[in-house]
Design a protein around this motif. Structure first.
Motif, mmCIF file in Angstrom:
data_model
loop_
_atom_site.group_PDB
_atom_site.id
_atom_site.type_symbol
_atom_site.label_atom_id
_atom_site.label_comp_id
_atom_site.label_asym_id
_atom_site.label_seq_id
_atom_site.Cartn_x
_atom_site.Cartn_y
_atom_site.Cartn_z
ATOM 1 N N PHE A 99 117.104 112.282 79.465
ATOM 2 C CA PHE A 99 118.078 111.913 80.464
ATOM 3 C C PHE A 99 117.938 110.219 80.808
ATOM 4 O O PHE A 99 116.632 109.851 81.243
ATOM 5 N N GLN A 100 119.082 109.659 81.060
ATOM 6 C CA GLN A 100 118.935 108.443 81.587
ATOM 7 C C GLN A 100 118.642 108.150 83.086
ATOM 8 O O GLN A 100 119.693 108.565 83.944
ATOM 9 N N SER A 101 117.552 108.029 83.661
ATOM 10 C CA SER A 101 117.041 108.014 84.900
ATOM 11 C C SER A 101 117.555 106.885 85.692
ATOM 12 O O SER A 101 118.183 106.934 86.842
ATOM 13 N N HIS A 102 117.135 105.573 85.236
ATOM 14 C CA HIS A 102 117.677 104.352 85.913
ATOM 15 C C HIS A 102 118.478 103.457 85.179
ATOM 16 O O HIS A 102 117.946 103.552 83.574
ATOM 17 N N GLU A 103 119.063 102.701 85.627
ATOM 18 C CA GLU A 103 120.097 101.691 84.867
ATOM 19 C C GLU A 103 119.660 100.171 85.357
ATOM 20 O O GLU A 103 119.053 100.132 86.655
ATOM 21 N N PRO A 104 119.687 99.186 84.536
ATOM 22 C CA PRO A 104 119.409 97.772 85.164
ATOM 23 C C PRO A 104 120.237 97.504 86.150
ATOM 24 O O PRO A 104 121.488 97.784 86.190
ATOM 25 N N SER A 111 119.086 87.556 94.434
ATOM 26 C CA SER A 111 119.236 87.013 93.198
ATOM 27 C C SER A 111 118.188 87.454 92.326
ATOM 28 O O SER A 111 117.628 86.696 91.713
ATOM 29 N N LEU A 112 117.675 88.718 92.213
ATOM 30 C CA LEU A 112 116.584 89.094 91.430
ATOM 31 C C LEU A 112 117.277 90.293 90.768
ATOM 32 O O LEU A 112 118.071 91.222 91.076
ATOM 33 N N GLU A 113 116.789 90.220 89.304
ATOM 34 C CA GLU A 113 117.124 91.641 88.609
ATOM 35 C C GLU A 113 116.273 92.623 88.641
ATOM 36 O O GLU A 113 114.802 92.296 88.846
ATOM 37 N N ILE A 114 116.831 93.795 88.759
ATOM 38 C CA ILE A 114 115.971 94.939 88.920
ATOM 39 C C ILE A 114 115.928 95.973 87.577
ATOM 40 O O ILE A 114 116.846 96.375 87.185
ATOM 41 N N GLU A 115 114.662 95.768 86.885
ATOM 42 C CA GLU A 115 114.752 96.241 85.504
ATOM 43 C C GLU A 115 114.631 97.907 85.717
ATOM 44 O O GLU A 115 114.154 98.665 86.735
ATOM 45 N N GLU A 116 114.952 98.312 84.717
ATOM 46 C CA GLU A 116 115.197 100.023 84.554
ATOM 47 C C GLU A 116 113.767 100.793 84.466
ATOM 48 O O GLU A 116 113.821 101.855 84.615
ATOM 49 N N LYS A 117 112.786 100.006 84.080
ATOM 50 C CA LYS A 117 111.318 100.674 83.832
ATOM 51 C C LYS A 117 110.995 101.695 84.785
ATOM 52 O O LYS A 117 110.891 101.438 85.952
ATOM 53 N N ILE A 118 110.655 103.006 84.135
ATOM 54 C CA ILE A 118 110.206 103.892 85.140
ATOM 55 C C ILE A 118 108.737 103.694 85.365
ATOM 56 O O ILE A 118 107.968 103.549 84.559
ATOM 57 N N LEU A 133 111.925 116.769 89.547
ATOM 58 C CA LEU A 133 110.890 116.019 89.640
ATOM 59 C C LEU A 133 111.574 114.517 90.311
ATOM 60 O O LEU A 133 112.809 114.496 90.295
ATOM 61 N N LEU A 134 110.729 113.514 90.530
ATOM 62 C CA LEU A 134 110.891 112.468 91.058
ATOM 63 C C LEU A 134 110.602 111.326 90.099
ATOM 64 O O LEU A 134 109.634 111.472 89.544
ATOM 65 N N SER A 135 111.586 110.628 89.939
ATOM 66 C CA SER A 135 111.192 109.341 89.092
ATOM 67 C C SER A 135 111.741 107.973 89.970
ATOM 68 O O SER A 135 112.699 107.937 90.811
ATOM 69 N N THR A 136 110.926 106.906 89.778
ATOM 70 C CA THR A 136 111.063 105.692 90.346
ATOM 71 C C THR A 136 110.938 104.444 89.446
ATOM 72 O O THR A 136 110.167 104.382 88.583
ATOM 73 N N ASN A 137 111.734 103.423 89.725
ATOM 74 C CA ASN A 137 111.492 102.061 89.263
ATOM 75 C C ASN A 137 111.064 101.127 90.332
ATOM 76 O O ASN A 137 110.460 101.733 91.331
ATOM 77 N N ASP A 138 111.402 100.128 90.135
ATOM 78 C CA ASP A 138 110.868 99.024 91.230
ATOM 79 C C ASP A 138 111.302 99.095 92.598
ATOM 80 O O ASP A 138 110.680 98.825 93.542
ATOM 81 N N LYS A 139 112.465 99.700 92.672
ATOM 82 C CA LYS A 139 113.208 99.678 93.915
ATOM 83 C C LYS A 139 113.780 101.239 94.252
ATOM 84 O O LYS A 139 114.055 101.541 95.769
ATOM 85 N N THR A 140 114.040 101.932 93.489
ATOM 86 C CA THR A 140 114.804 103.295 93.786
ATOM 87 C C THR A 140 114.239 104.568 93.324
ATOM 88 O O THR A 140 113.727 104.559 92.132
ATOM 89 N N ILE A 141 114.179 105.363 94.135
ATOM 90 C CA ILE A 141 113.679 106.544 93.926
ATOM 91 C C ILE A 141 114.725 107.760 93.694
ATOM 92 O O ILE A 141 115.667 107.817 94.469
ATOM 93 N N LYS A 142 114.578 108.478 92.610
ATOM 94 C CA LYS A 142 115.658 109.575 92.224
ATOM 95 C C LYS A 142 114.950 110.828 92.070
ATOM 96 O O LYS A 142 114.035 111.056 91.589
#
Length: 508
Positions: A99-104, A111-118, A133-142
């Motif tokens: 499943f798609q956990s994070h989107e860019p 003025s920063l791009e937040i990449e979708e990388k897990i 399960l918990l997954s996180t990118n640079d800023k957001t945990i789901k």
């Protein structure tokens, strides 16, 4: 033999080195195939049972695998147990779902791009046969729930004309080729249907029924956002099953799984003046059994153990683990290579494993004077530190892991190699494997024996291949192919590791 009654057994020696074999590969590349950036695996995690494995990639996707050989071999296992035959299962996993956990995203305020990388994945406690399960990118945990749902379908409404009257239904045959025009009040203009005298006793509406087919559905239950100013490098579940921590460069926050709009800041190392900043948090992990204890590592090579019972803000640590710097050894690269990229607790919580750029270190949480064992991983790269600094490889963050029995440790290296060391007293095991279908191709055949010092406290320094710039077979190392992520099965000697977009699995 003592008096004919008592048998005196010799003390057991260290366990024999394991014979590793290739098990499976998912996403294997063909020769010359170009790897897409979004497909590169960035996180690997087994669940506590070892029956499920999750990977995350730079494209923000989470892929789940489930073990199949335990289900298929239950009957065989019972037969082998009856005959007292040793059970040698070949671990096998299969693709379960993704499943798609994070989107860019884009932070308009900064003025920063937040990449979708897990960045990290952590399994939570299962409930009602659902996976969490918990997954996180640079800023957001789901917080994700993955569950099998039975497919709902609309039942067949069209019956054969002869049955229509008997069943009290106005319907046309599903097999009929002639169109049937439905009229008001349930009438029909079709030639193959005669309206009964007195009308129909009842009108049957379409019915939604639950079929036996199932679909796996991933649903985002909660989103934990807007709590970190800096990039999240770690998340870790608490043993209480209710809370977890998330860590960035300067802060560690404590969350309740049920509450997504509020977190408590428990560690804050941000100085009043950012010019005074000397170290940052690099990794954080909860103790596996004590819900009040957690450890975090820093860019200066130290590990701090904190107790949540001491105070609400745990800026003062309960214990500090660091190795004193050898006199005269300081250089421009000293602090860079001392930075700890990953820490892991052993299953029993007694030991911690840390990985810096050059070494693996095993720490006893009851002894903060220094590591009990040090395993040299990249010592052969010391003459090349200038080149590694120029191409940024010196900042690569390698993960580490321990076996479920605590007898071995593992970490990755360059050229898609990974190393396994025995950490039991007296063990000289030091194996180098390649993430390929032939893992023993570049194995170090004659690892140097460990050097011992400090007889009162056993400290071990173990080395893998240490020839400058080449491996044991004389092959030059490729710094563009790096094995950063790997995980050890919690109960068996089975390792999953990521080489670019390919997931390799090995067993012993």
């Amino acid at each position: 033999m003592n008096g004919g009654d008592e048998v005196v057994t010799a003390p057991a020696g260290p366990p024999q080195p394991l014979d590793w074999k290739f098990s499976q590969v998912f996403g294997e590349r063909t020769a010359g195939e170009e790897v897409q950036e979004v497909d590169i695996i960035s996180a690997i995690e087994f669940d506590k049972t070892g029956d499920h494995l999750a990977t995350g990639d730079r494209g923000g996707r989470v892929v789940l695998f489930e073990r199949t050989d335990t289900k298929d071999h239950d009957a065989l296992r019972r037969d082998l147990e009856r005959t007292n035959h040793p059970i040698n299962r070949h671990p096998e996993f299969r693709y379960k779902t993704e499943f798609q956990s994070h989107e860019p995203e884009f932070d308009y305020l900064k003025s920063l791009e937040i990449e979708e990388k897990i960045n990290k994945i952590r399994w939570c406690q299962t409930a009602n046969r659902a996976l969490f399960l918990l997954s996180t990118n640079d800023k957001t945990i789901k917080f994700w729930k993955v569950q099998e749902k039975k497919v709902k379908k609309i039942s067949e409404m069209n019956l054969d004309p002869p049955k229509a009257v008997g069943n009290g239904c106005v319907a046309s045959s599903s097999n009929s080729n002639s169109p049937t025009l439905c009229l008001a009040n349930g009438g029909s203009s079709g030639n193959d249907f005669s309206f009964p005298p007195g009308g129909l006793p009842s009108l049957r509406l379409p019915v939604v029924v639950t079929s036996q087919e199932t679909n796996l559905v991933a649903r985002c239950r909660r989103v934990y956002a807007h709590a970190h100013d800096y990039h999240i490098n770690s998340i870790s579940n608490n043993s209480d099953g209710e809370t977890f921590i998330s860590a960035d460069d300067l802060r560690i926050n404590l969350w309740n799984l049920e509450i997504s709009n509020q977190s408590f800041n428990i560690v804050d190392v941000k100085p009043a003046n950012m010019e005074d900043l000397t170290e940052v948090i690099t990794s954080a992990e909860f103790h596996p059994t004590h819900c009040n204890m957690l450890a975090y590592s820093s860019s200066k090579g130290s590990i701090r153990l904190i107790d949540l019972r001491q105070s609400a803000l745990c800026d003062s640590h309960a214990k500090l683990f660091e190795e004193p710097e050898a006199p005269g050894s300081r250089s421009f690269f000293t602090e860079i290579i001392a930075s700890i990229s990953d820490i892991k607790f052993a299953k029993d919580g007694r030991y911690m494993l840390s990985r810096d750029y050059m070494t693996l270190k095993l720490w006893d949480i009851n002894m903060d004077s220094g590591p009990v064992s040090t395993f040299q991983v990249h010592e052969y790269l010391r003459p090349k530190l200038c080149d590694l600094y120029e191409n940024d490889s010196i900042f690569d963050k390698f993960e580490c892991c321990l076996s479920g029995d605590g007898l071995r440790v593992a970490t990755g290296s360059y050229s898609n190699l990974f190393r396994i060391f025995g950490c039991a007293p007296g063990s000289t095991e030091a194996t180098t494997l390649e993430a390929s279908k032939n893992p023993m191709r570049r194995q170090v055949q004659t690892p140097s024996r460990p050097s011992r010092s400090l007889s009162s406290i056993t400290r071990v320094v173990r080395r893998g291949a240490e020839t400058s710039g080449v491996d044991a077979n004389g092959n030059s190392f490729d710094f563009t192919t790096k094995l950063l992520h790997l995980a050890w099965h919690p109960t068996e000697n089975s390792i999953a590791c990521a080489a670019a977009n390919s997931l390799y699995m090995y067993y012993a």
